[in-house]
Design an enzyme around this catalytic site. Structure first.
Site, short mmCIF file in Angstrom:
data_model
loop_
_atom_site.label_atom_id
_atom_site.label_comp_id
_atom_site.label_asym_id
_atom_site.label_seq_id
_atom_site.Cartn_x
_atom_site.Cartn_y
_atom_site.Cartn_z
N ASP A 61 0.31 13.87 -9.08
CA ASP A 61 1.12 14.44 -8.00
C ASP A 61 2.10 15.47 -8.52
OD1 ASP A 61 2.49 12.42 -9.34
OD2 ASP A 61 2.55 11.09 -7.62
N ASN A 128 7.63 0.04 -2.96
CA ASN A 128 7.03 -0.16 -1.63
C ASN A 128 5.49 -0.18 -1.70
OD1 ASN A 128 6.39 2.50 -2.05
ND2 ASN A 128 7.32 3.29 -0.18
N HIS A 130 3.58 2.12 -3.15
CA HIS A 130 2.87 3.42 -3.21
C HIS A 130 2.20 3.59 -4.57
CE1 HIS A 130 6.75 5.65 -4.63
NE2 HIS A 130 5.96 5.54 -5.66
N GLU A 135 1.93 6.89 0.29
CA GLU A 135 2.94 5.99 0.83
C GLU A 135 2.27 4.98 1.77
OE1 GLU A 135 5.80 5.86 -0.38
OE2 GLU A 135 6.82 7.79 -0.53
C1 F6R Z 1 4.40 9.41 -10.37
C2 F6R Z 1 3.82 8.56 -9.36
C3 F6R Z 1 4.57 7.43 -8.72
C4 F6R Z 1 5.22 6.49 -9.74
C5 F6R Z 1 5.96 5.37 -9.03
C6 F6R Z 1 6.65 4.44 -10.00
O1 F6R Z 1 3.44 10.34 -10.87
O2 F6R Z 1 2.72 8.82 -9.04
O3 F6R Z 1 3.67 6.69 -7.94
O4 F6R Z 1 4.22 5.95 -10.57
O5 F6R Z 1 6.91 5.93 -8.16
O6 F6R Z 1 7.67 5.14 -10.66
P1 F6R Z 1 8.46 4.48 -11.87
O7 F6R Z 1 7.51 4.36 -13.00
O8 F6R Z 1 9.57 5.45 -12.17
O9 F6R Z 1 8.97 3.16 -11.40
#
Ligand code: F6R
Length: 235
Positions: A61, A128, A130, A135
């Protein structure tokens, strides 16, 4: 599905890096990469291992309309944390287009198909549920597209972001991610326990629940994140 439960951040990172290395040794990938706090120590471990300098990289992303030189863009984060330390080339780093332009999105999906399938996709998980920026409510059939970030995601990610968090992103879809040969989902911390459990049918379904259908899913978690699934991992 394989599950590894580790006792420390370092043990999680070592386990994840070892699994990535097993899948990528003597290949040019592609390696599916993620950003956030979870991958950082994994990339540190990976930089100690010998991976091909021609490794192809596909990111999950990018923030919508972010300047590619912004220090908190996923492009710059990946260059800093992964590309340079591992001796990869920036030319081989591909991200979903921040413009969200339809023809650029199409080109990204086509390139991913041509160079793919991704050998192993590293994934974090949002509190959540995702995955990438799919989402809650995202469908199994979803492909790369522009999405609105949830309020929980904006609050969770603000701590990594220099300046005001963007409200939109461009993310690979769940169908795009599911095309990878292997998925490696890594979760650390109590705040991830419910989201992780949702992959095992505990509580509400989340985008991460879809990943349970993948034939080669590997989960690496610390004991806090695995608190609600320990009985499953022993069965
Ligand atoms: C980032 C991504 C997000 C993160 C998720 C967890 O490329 O795709 O889905 O993997 O928000 O983030 P952290 O590792 O900071 O808890």
């Amino acid at each position: 599905m394989r599950i590894f439960i580790e006792q420390s951040e370092q043990a999680v990172a070592q386990r994840a890096a070892g699994l990535i290395f097993e899948n990528l040794a003597n290949t040019d990938g592609p390696f599916g990469v993620a950003t956030g706090s979870t991958p950082t120590p994994i990339y540190e471990q990976l930089s100690q291992l010998e991976l091909s300098p021609s490794m192809k990289l596909f990111a999950l992303d990018e923030y919508f309309q972010i300047d590619p030189n912004h220090p908190s863009s996923f492009r710059q984060t990946l260059i800093r944390e992964l590309v340079r330390p591992c001796g990869f080339s920036e030319d081989n780093l591909h991200l979903p287009p921040a413009s969200a332009d339809e023809s650029e999105i199409e080109k990204f999906e086509v390139l991913l198909n041509e160079l793919g399938p991704v050998k192993i996709q590293l994934l974090g998980i949002g509190s959540n549920g995702h995955v990438a920026f799919n989402e809650p409510g995202s469908e199994l059939e979803s492909t790369t597209r522009k999405v609105k970030l949830h309020q929980t995601t904006i609050v969770d990610n603000q701590r990594h972001f220099q300046g005001e968090m963007p409200r939109f992103a461009v993310t690979q879809g769940i169908a795009t991610i599911m095309r990878s040969e292997a998925l490696l989902l890594v979760a650390r911390g109590k705040h991830k326990a419910k989201a992780l459990a949702s992959m095992f049918g505990v509580g509400d379904l989340t985008p991460a629940s879809h990943l349970a259908k993948h034939p080669n899913l590997i989960i690496v978690a610390d004991s806090d994140a695995a608190a609600l699934i320990e009985s499953k991992s022993k069965s």
